[in-house]
Design an enzyme around this catalytic site. Structure first.
Site, PDB file in Angstrom:
ATOM      1  N   ASP A  71       0.850  -1.186   0.000  1.00 25.41           N
ATOM      2  CA  ASP A  71       0.000   0.000   0.000  1.00 25.41           C
ATOM      3  C   ASP A  71       0.889   1.241   0.000  1.00 25.41           C
ATOM      4  OD1 ASP A  71       0.994  -0.050   2.635  1.00 25.41           O
ATOM      5  OD2 ASP A  71      -0.820  -1.028   3.350  1.00 25.41           O
ATOM      6  N   ASP A  73       1.672   4.940   1.663  1.00 24.61           N
ATOM      7  CA  ASP A  73       1.454   5.860   2.784  1.00 24.61           C
ATOM      8  C   ASP A  73       2.111   7.194   2.466  1.00 24.61           C
ATOM      9  OD1 ASP A  73       0.202   3.813   4.147  1.00 24.61           O
ATOM     10  OD2 ASP A  73       2.027   3.176   5.180  1.00 24.61           O
ATOM     11  N   ASP A 152      10.392   2.573  12.935  1.00 22.61           N
ATOM     12  CA  ASP A 152      10.973   1.376  13.560  1.00 22.61           C
ATOM     13  C   ASP A 152      12.338   0.963  13.006  1.00 22.61           C
ATOM     14  OD1 ASP A 152       9.689   0.618  11.212  1.00 22.61           O
ATOM     15  OD2 ASP A 152       8.412  -0.904  12.135  1.00 22.61           O
TER      16      ASP A 152
HETATM   17  P1  ATP Z   1       4.065  -3.362   4.608  1.00 18.87           P
HETATM   18  O1  ATP Z   1       4.779  -3.747   3.378  1.00 18.87           O
HETATM   19  O2  ATP Z   1       3.761  -4.535   5.504  1.00 18.87           O
HETATM   20  O3  ATP Z   1       2.898  -2.452   4.410  1.00 18.87           O
HETATM   21  P2  ATP Z   1       5.228  -1.129   5.920  1.00 18.87           P
HETATM   22  O4  ATP Z   1       6.660  -0.866   6.184  1.00 18.87           O
HETATM   23  O5  ATP Z   1       4.494  -0.194   5.029  1.00 18.87           O
HETATM   24  O6  ATP Z   1       5.177  -2.606   5.418  1.00 18.87           O
HETATM   25  P3  ATP Z   1       3.213  -0.618   7.904  1.00 18.87           P
HETATM   26  O7  ATP Z   1       2.811  -1.485   9.036  1.00 18.87           O
HETATM   27  O8  ATP Z   1       2.256  -0.348   6.805  1.00 18.87           O
HETATM   28  O9  ATP Z   1       4.538  -1.253   7.329  1.00 18.87           O
HETATM   29  O10 ATP Z   1       3.708   0.742   8.532  1.00 18.87           O
HETATM   30  C1  ATP Z   1       4.080   1.843   7.730  1.00 18.87           C
HETATM   31  C2  ATP Z   1       5.307   2.523   8.306  1.00 18.87           C
HETATM   32  O11 ATP Z   1       5.016   3.038   9.602  1.00 18.87           O
HETATM   33  C3  ATP Z   1       6.505   1.614   8.494  1.00 18.87           C
HETATM   34  O12 ATP Z   1       7.258   1.505   7.313  1.00 18.87           O
HETATM   35  C4  ATP Z   1       7.257   2.323   9.600  1.00 18.87           C
HETATM   36  O13 ATP Z   1       7.996   3.391   9.097  1.00 18.87           O
HETATM   37  C5  ATP Z   1       6.146   2.898  10.456  1.00 18.87           C
HETATM   38  N1  ATP Z   1       5.764   1.990  11.558  1.00 18.87           N
HETATM   39  C6  ATP Z   1       4.829   1.027  11.532  1.00 18.87           C
HETATM   40  N2  ATP Z   1       4.749   0.391  12.707  1.00 18.87           N
HETATM   41  C7  ATP Z   1       5.652   0.962  13.509  1.00 18.87           C
HETATM   42  C8  ATP Z   1       6.055   0.765  14.867  1.00 18.87           C
HETATM   43  N3  ATP Z   1       5.510  -0.187  15.596  1.00 18.87           N
HETATM   44  N4  ATP Z   1       7.012   1.576  15.357  1.00 18.87           N
HETATM   45  C9  ATP Z   1       7.568   2.546  14.608  1.00 18.87           C
HETATM   46  N5  ATP Z   1       7.245   2.773  13.345  1.00 18.87           N
HETATM   47  C10 ATP Z   1       6.301   2.006  12.780  1.00 18.87           C
HETATM   48 MG    MG Z   2       2.499  -0.284   4.378  1.00 17.76          MG
END
Ligand code: ATP
Ligand code: MG
Length: 458
Positions: A71, A73, A152
């Site tokens: 997705d 963001d 994170d």
């Molecule tokens: P995915 O491919 O699973 O969507 P993603 O990296 O986009 O991976 P998300 O869970 O959608 O993961 O979260 C978006 C962003 O928000 C992450 O890339 C990270 O920068 C931040 N984030 C998410 N969860 C946390 C957390 N628990 N602590 C700190 N930052 C976080």
């Molecule tokens: Mg994501």
């Protein structure tokens, strides 16, 4: 951070932090053509309104290494209310931190205002933000640099600036991306204590991306593993769901076991690994991954069920045969699932589906007895879950393969409008009154479902 300052100027670092590394358009492979049209629309509208407008998080990471993002963001210095103003299709959610979800037919683009607080994300319950709840204090919003530092992992802290197509790296993410390393931003013990769910996420990313976990980060997971028990059940459950649904559950759960987290997150699965010599959990997850990768519709409850199936089977089977009569099996199922239901905050309905699916599994381990039993079974709400589990089990181990094949055939006949069992009655015909009067339903106490199970108390 006013709107006039936004967009064009060189990115600045956070106080006391190194200056960011900026890759101009020609220096990286992230192409706008790979960003969804909707996300592009959101990015440009924010930018044209005078705000900073960055693609952030996983999408930047994935596009830089040639993967397809799940997705998109967006990060901005526009406040949630300003975002809402710009998009008719925006909805604000979140209690403490408001996020704007911009809804399109095919996807939702999440727009978050830059913030400095490293607090763990909230689990969205689907409703609109509680208008009476306190809104984040103004000081909790932050600069882009602060927003990068609160994330994170370094590979998740990268920004793509729509104003000049540059990639901005405040946290050393580019280097780790090149080397294939998952590393926390900041001191790993502190970051894991702040939000223990990050330990699961580290393992998840490493498995999904084929990266290794940096040594210090791995040592902190080994040291802090038990802290995961402090995390909110709904967040653990969410992360488990993400790990199961992506078609890479096997490497992720192997990673969770290897890093000592499975013991704390799903102790039932961990225990079954040592009690059974057949590696049933790994075999089930491999088959579940294949199903997901094929695009089969697999209920999330079936995926969750694979985690508890090995310990359940250990309790009710000997040499691949269910040896308990139904009432006892029911009791075992209830006992086996009670603790996980609490630990993972199963909804009543989810608990009900998994429990019934396990019970149904015992029925699916023998060929259907009658057309009627097929109709009754497939109409049950737990059937899709049970059916996925039965097929996973048959494929993974050969267990009850013939019975499952017989059910498959019966279901196929039913779908074609034929009697489910050859020579049986047509599905629509059901039980005509005459027949029912002549042969009253046999009551076998064991077949009755105990109220606690039916009611689905979690
Ligand atoms: P995915 O491919 O699973 O969507 P993603 O990296 O986009 O991976 P998300 O869970 O959608 O993961 O979260 C978006 C962003 O928000 C992450 O890339 C990270 O920068 C931040 N984030 C998410 N969860 C946390 C957390 N628990 N602590 C700190 N930052 C976080
Ligand atoms: Mg994501």
């Amino acid at each position: 951070m006013s709107a006039d300052e936004a967009g064009g100027g060189a990115p600045t670092g956070a106080p006391g932090r190194p200056a960011p590394r900026v890759l101009a358009r020609a220096e990286h492979r992230l192409s706008r053509s790979l960003v969804s049209a909707n996300a592009i629309k959101v990015l440009y509208r924010l930018q044209r309104a005078g705000f900073d407008s960055y693609l952030v998080g996983g999408a930047v990471r994935d596009l830089l290494i040639g993967r397809t993002p799940k997705d998109f963001d967006v990060g901005t210095n526009a406040r949630p209310s300003q975002v809402k103003h710009l998009f008719r299709n925006a909805r604000l959610i979140g209690r403490r931190f408001r996020l704007a979800l911009i809804n399109f037919a095919e996807e939702t683009v999440e727009v978050a205002t830059f913030r400095r607080s490293p607090e763990p994300p909230e689990i969205e319950d689907g409703g609109d933000a509680d208008v009476l709840a306190p809104v984040a204090e103004v000081e909790e919003y932050g600069t882009p640099a602060e927003d990068a530092w609160r994330r994170d992992f370094t590979v998740n802290g990268l920004f793509y600036n729509i104003a000049d197509y540059s990639v901005i790296d405040h946290v050393g993410g580019l280097e780790d991306l090149e080397r294939g390393v998952i590393r926390t931003i900041g001191e790993p013990n502190a970051r894991f204590l702040e939000d223990p769910v990050r330990m699961m996420r580290a393992v998840e990313y490493a498995a999904r991306l084929g990266f290794r976990i940096d040594e210090e980060t791995a040592a902190a997971i080994a040291a802090q593993g038990a802290e995961i028990r402090r995390a909110a059940p709904a967040r653990i459950a969410f992360e488990l769901g993400e790990s199961l649904k992506g078609g890479q559950a096997l490497p992720i759960f192997r990673g969770l076991e290897e890093h000592g987290l499975l013991l704390h997150v799903v102790p039932e699965a961990h225990a079954a690994l040592s009690r059974r010599s057949d590696g049933l959990l790994w075999r089930l997850l491999a088959v579940a991954d294949q199903a997901v990768q094929r695009g089969d519709r697999v209920p999330e409850e079936a995926l969750l069920g694979t985690l508890f199936l090995p310990s359940f089977l250990t309790a009710v089977e000997v040499d691949g045969r269910p040896v308990l009569e139904i009432p006892e099996a029911e009791q075992v199922i209830r006992e086996e699932l009670e603790a996980p239901a609490l630990r993972l905050a199963f909804s009543n309905y989810r608990g009900h589906l998994i429990r019934h699916a396990f019970m149904m599994l015992l029925r699916l381990s023998a060929p259907p007895r009658s057309a009627k039993s097929v109709v009754r079974t497939v109409r049950h709400e737990a059937f899709p879950t049970a059916w996925s589990l039965a097929r996973f089990l048959a494929t993974a181990t050969g267990l009850h393969k013939d019975a499952v094949a017989a059910w498959e055939q019966a279901i196929g006949r039913l779908e074609q409008g034929l009697p489910a069992v050859e020579g049986g009655r047509r599905p629509e015909g059901g039980e005509d009154k005459k027949r029912r009067r002549r042969r009253p339903r046999r009551r076998r106490s064991g077949r009755q479902i105990a109220p606690a199970v039916q009611g689905g108390a979690a």
